[in-house]
Design a protein around this motif. Structure first.
Motif, PDB file in Angstrom:
ATOM      1  N   GLN A 569       0.891  -1.236   0.047  1.00 24.58           N
ATOM      2  CA  GLN A 569       0.176   0.332   0.030  1.00 24.58           C
ATOM      3  C   GLN A 569       0.760   1.126   0.066  1.00 24.58           C
ATOM      4  N   GLN A 570       0.332   2.208  -0.749  1.00 23.38           N
ATOM      5  CA  GLN A 570       1.235   3.347  -0.665  1.00 23.38           C
ATOM      6  C   GLN A 570       0.377   4.687  -0.842  1.00 23.38           C
ATOM      7  N   TRP A 571       0.832   5.832  -0.057  1.00 18.57           N
ATOM      8  CA  TRP A 571       0.161   7.238  -0.171  1.00 18.57           C
ATOM      9  C   TRP A 571       0.986   8.098  -0.548  1.00 18.57           C
ATOM     10  N   ASP A 579      -4.831   6.767  -0.689  1.00 21.80           N
ATOM     11  CA  ASP A 579      -3.859   5.872  -1.112  1.00 21.80           C
ATOM     12  C   ASP A 579      -3.672   5.583  -2.696  1.00 21.80           C
ATOM     13  N   ARG A 584      -2.012  -0.353  -4.697  1.00 15.72           N
ATOM     14  CA  ARG A 584      -2.467  -1.335  -3.603  1.00 15.72           C
ATOM     15  C   ARG A 584      -2.663  -2.557  -4.145  1.00 15.72           C
ATOM     16  N   SER A 585      -2.159  -3.476  -3.099  1.00 13.04           N
ATOM     17  CA  SER A 585      -2.178  -4.839  -3.288  1.00 13.04           C
ATOM     18  C   SER A 585      -3.870  -5.407  -2.987  1.00 13.04           C
ATOM     19  N   VAL A 588      -4.989  -5.989   0.601  1.00 18.84           N
ATOM     20  CA  VAL A 588      -5.326  -4.994   1.417  1.00 18.84           C
ATOM     21  C   VAL A 588      -6.220  -4.093   1.003  1.00 18.84           C
ATOM     22  N   ALA A 590      -8.667  -0.359   0.773  1.00 20.11           N
ATOM     23  CA  ALA A 590      -8.204   1.227   0.641  1.00 20.11           C
ATOM     24  C   ALA A 590      -8.315   1.639   1.890  1.00 20.11           C
ATOM     25  N   SER A 591      -7.566   2.708   2.101  1.00 23.31           N
ATOM     26  CA  SER A 591      -7.847   3.622   3.548  1.00 23.31           C
ATOM     27  C   SER A 591      -7.170   4.846   3.248  1.00 23.31           C
ATOM     28  N   VAL A 651      -3.484  -0.140   7.953  1.00 23.55           N
ATOM     29  CA  VAL A 651      -3.460  -1.373   6.690  1.00 23.55           C
ATOM     30  C   VAL A 651      -4.406  -2.456   7.200  1.00 23.55           C
TER      31      VAL A 651
END
Length: 866
Positions: A569-571, A579, A584-585, A588, A590-591, A651
């Protein structure tokens, strides 16, 4: 017959001791309320104990006499103790000292900060001091205050203030007034600073030579708007230092980019003496955001020590040359109103001949000779300076003598042969003049004893099947060496100085010194054991004549394959807080992060730093108006991280998925400040209801993070000033790199705590490209084993390769990541095909992760670009 110099030293020392005792007896003929003496001959053994015993809320003078000695105490005069006066037995030999710096860590996390670094703090009105030396012995490298005056009507006479950066800090509520007469102040950066009206009369301000070349600043007044004056130096001397450091008389603190309101900085010199160490332009701005129309920097008849007027043609255009009529505004009676410092006991008498007091004694060792240098606090003609040398701190031999020919000679030095190999010399100076109390300094050391130092610590090693562990590093250095340094690891470990040639327990690494010195050298360490098992021990460092030093290692060798970590995950935080759905994998959900008592930039306090941007990422402060403040006066944490202020990331493992999270990557800094700018990272699997764990290290822009700044709440990372855009990347291990396992629906909550010691707005915390890495620990049940196969060929490649994968559905992608989590390339797989061509010719040589993702899952492989 005894050695003549040694005999004379002991004879004269005995005479000086008798003279000092008689002086002490005379000094105590005055009646004092309390006496402090380290030998127990007074009412108290510590200064703080005597202050604590003074009456609260007094209305008349309460005097404390302090016998000579070096009192290592962090002392505070509480606000409830007004009208307190401290009187030293002798200014040179009565020293109040401590060694906190702004970066000194606090037990509960964070750092002390500038204000709390003070060795001596005055919070009470109507304080006075005579014949005392106040010192912060922290050294160079950070703010370290000797005296903080945070009150009104404070007066000092015949006192010394010794330090480096930020020696003397003057402030207080309302319009605080402070008076310094016949005093000596030294330092090397902004060493007289603050907001008070401070009058320095007949003082010496000694701007030291810095260890690095360049220029620096004497004063940093942040005078508030509407205040009549800031710093006034009357008949004050600014001597030359011993090196090439050039000084501006002042720079305008808090009159700079992002400060609000801007200070109206005021500093003037009247009938003062300057040296060639003062820059021709005299004064400087703080930065491009300084408003010079708000500044009053002026001089009246500044002269050189020889008496000639200082040429002012090169002074900055916005400074002033005062007329006679202008000086009336700077009379003490005009500035201080009804408060008259001359009415304080001990301040009304005429100026006496200055005391003898040596400062800044230091020894620099050369190839064959050592240079011992010092300066006098108050220059006088006919002071004799005798240099003594001892090999055992007992019997001393005089090795040199100098006599000041004039009352303008400030700096002195003598030389002596370096000590023979394996021995050390201790030097001290005795300064004396007929009819005055002499000063015998503490000693400084010159050593020829071989010595080794090891800096840094090593975390646990894990060696997986197929090769050695990842390498870690530390540094080793040495001085006065007569032989190579031998570095010997324990069984199973290897060490290297170049990362290519590795030495074992049977074949020590040898590092040769140059002219007896081994410069700080990076040593790489790895575990490369022949058998599975645990391996612990110490790396030894030896050299002839030096005390051996060790570095502990511990690790495990296993026959398991190493798990490859990928971005889960990346923001990015360059446009919004969401994100990146493309990265995103599927394992996981979204957040979006949440802010607790933190607010994004308003984009107007500093127009170039909006809430989100490609250059600075997310910009944060603690005030709801978005002005980027952090100080306690703004309701923030100041320079110490607080659990009340954080940004929270989550996450969550998706339905039917399980993941292992092993690291958190982020780019962070602060805008326009590095004053106690810190970042701490804490995580929890229960949303902090039942557990809370600190990160325990990782890497930063300079390599492995030190244990004292590894990101834990008590030892936060020191964030740099990133005014030109974020560049500093940090990788932090979760659970020591072993990782955190989440089952379907479980959440890992991560909190980032920021702090900043600057009290000005526009000091934004900056955060960008937050990445969580790890791997999926379950696979989708509908995928056959053959569908999970992923292979790249040729591998290594010089630019072109083919990725073999399961039959690609519509929308299948191939992403290439650097090992720090950055997405560096992305390709689309043609539906129905089982191979995707990749062109990575533009990538730098190195290892990369290739991630194939479809609607049913993803797989990764490692490729090598040559």
């Amino acid at each position: 017959m005894p050695n003549t110099s040694t005999y004379r030293y002991w004879l004269v020392t005995s005479w000086l001791l008798l003279l000092t005792t008689l002086f002490s007896a005379r000094a105590q003929t005055t009646t004092y309320n309390a006496v402090v003496a380290q030998d127990g001959s007074g009412n108290f053994r510590t200064v703080q104990a005597a202050i604590n015993a003074a009456p609260d809320n007094g209305t008349t003078l309460y005097t404390i006499f302090i016998k000579k000695g070096r009192y290592r105490e962090k002392i505070t005069v509480p606000a409830t103790k007004p009208f307190l006066q401290l009187v030293g037995e002798n200014v040179a030999n009565t020293v109040l000292t401590y060694n906190d710096g702004a970066s000194t860590p606090l037990p509960g996390g964070g750092t002390i900060g500038t204000q709390n670094s003070a060795s001596f703090t005055v919070n009470a009105n109507d304080f006075s001091a005579l014949n005392l030396t106040f010192e912060n012995s922290y050294g160079d490298g950070t703010q370290a205050v000797a005296v903080l005056v945070n009150a009104d009507r404070a007066a000092f006479r015949n006192c010394r203030f010794l330090g480096n950066q930020d020696t003397l800090y003057t402030k207080g509520n309302g319009t605080p007034r402070h008076y310094f007469r016949d005093c000596y102040v030294d330092g090397n950066v902004d060493f007289i600073f603050g907001s008070s009206i401070g009058v320095f009369e007949n003082c010496v301000v000694y701007a030291k030579s810095r260890t690095t070349a360049g220029s620096s600043f004497i004063t940093a007044a942040n005078t508030p708007a509407g205040q009549a004056a800031g710093y006034v130096f009357r008949k004050t001397r600014f001597p030359a230092n011993t090196g090439a450091t050039q000084y501006a008389l002042g720079r305008p603190w808090q009159n700079s980019t992002g400060s609000s309101p801007l200070a109206n900085n005021k500093t003037v010199l009247i009938n003062s003496r300057l040296s060639a160490s003062i820059r021709p332009e005299g004064w400087v701005t703080w930065d491009a955001g300084t408003d010079v129309s708000l500044i009053t920097y002026g001089e009246f008849r500044s002269r050189y020590f020889g008496g000639q007027l200082v040429p002012v043609a090169q002074r900055v255009a916005w400074s002033k040359q005062l007329a006679v009529a202008d000086t009336a505004a700077y009379l003490t009676s005009t500035l201080f109103g009804t408060w008259n410092p001359a009415a304080i006991a001990g301040f009304g008498t005429a100026t006496a001949p200055p005391d003898i007091a040596v400062a800044n004694l230091k020894a620099e060792k050369g190839a064959t000779t050592s240079t011992i240098s010092w300066n006098t606090s108050w220059p006088q003609a006919q002071i004799t300076y005798e240099l003594f040398r001892s090999v055992n701190r007992a019997a001393a031999t005089k090795v040199g003598e100098l006599t000041a020919a004039t009352d303008t000679t400030v700096n002195f030095q003598l030389t002596d042969a370096v000590p023979p190999s394996g021995s050390a010399y201790y030097y001290f100076v005795r300064a004396a003049k007929t009819g005055q109390t002499p000063h015998v300094t503490d000693s400084v050391l010159v050593s020829s004893v071989p010595a080794l130092t090891v800096t840094g610590s090593l975390g646990a090693f894990t060696q997986y099947a197929g090769g050695p562990s990842a390498a870690q590093s530390y540094t080793v250095a040495g001085e006065n060496l007569t032989a190579p340094v031998l570095i010997t690891p324990p069984a199973g470990y290897e060490v290297s100085a170049n990362g290519t040639t590795w030495s074992t327990s049977a074949n020590s690494l040898s590092l040769a010194p140059t002219a007896g010195v081994l410069a700080a050298t990076t040593v790489s360490v790895r575990l490369n054991a022949a058998a599975v098992g645990s391996y612990a021990g110490s790396i030894s460092h030896t050299s002839t004549g030096a005390v051996a030093v060790t570095a502990a290692v511990t690790g495990t060798a296993t026959n398991q394959q190493q798990v490859v970590s990928v971005v889960l995950q990346q923001w990015p935080l360059t446009v919004s807080a969401a994100d990146d759905a493309a990265v995103r994998s599927a394992a996981v959900t979204a957040s979006t992060p949440t802010l607790k008592r933190l607010f994004v930039s308003n984009g107007t306090t500093v127009a170039t730093v909006p809430a989100y941007s490609a250059a600075f990422g997310q910009a944060l402060g603690v005030t709801s108006n978005g002005d980027g403040s952090w100080g306690t006066a703004s309701g923030g944490p100041g320079g110490t991280p607080s659990r009340r202020f954080y940004e929270q990331f989550t996450v969550t493992a998706a339905a039917g998925q399980a993941v292992r999270l092993d690291s958190l990557l982020l780019t962070a800094g602060f805008y326009n400040t590095s004053s106690n700018t810190k970042l701490a990272v804490v995580y929890s699997r229960s949303n902090f209801t039942a557990d809370s764990t600190d990160v325990t290290g990782g890497t930063g822009p300079g390599g492995a993070l030190a244990a004292s700044a590894n990101g834990a709440f008590a030892t936060p990372i020191a964030l740099a000033n990133q005014i030109n855009g974020l560049t500093n990347r940090y990788r932090l291990a979760l659970n020591g790199g072993t990782g955190i396992n989440l089952t379907a629906g479980q959440t890992l909550t991560v909190r980032l705590y920021f702090s900043c010691g600057s009290s000005s707005p526009g000091r934004y915390a900056l955060l960008q490209n937050v990445v969580v890495k790890g791997n999926r620990t379950t696979t989708t049940g509908t995928l056959a084993a053959r569908q999970l196969a992923l292979a790249a060929f040729p591998n290594p490649t010089t630019g072109q390769l083919t990725l073999s994968h399961p039959a690609a559905p519509t929308g299948a992608t191939v992403s290439v990541f650097a090992f720090d989590g950055r997405l560096v390339a992305r390709f689309q797989s043609r539906p129905g095909t089982t191979a995707t061509p990749l062109n990575v010719a533009e990538l730098a040589a190195g290892h990369y992760l290739v991630r194939y993702a479809s609607g049913t899952g993803h797989r990764t492989a490692v490729i090598v670009k040559e």
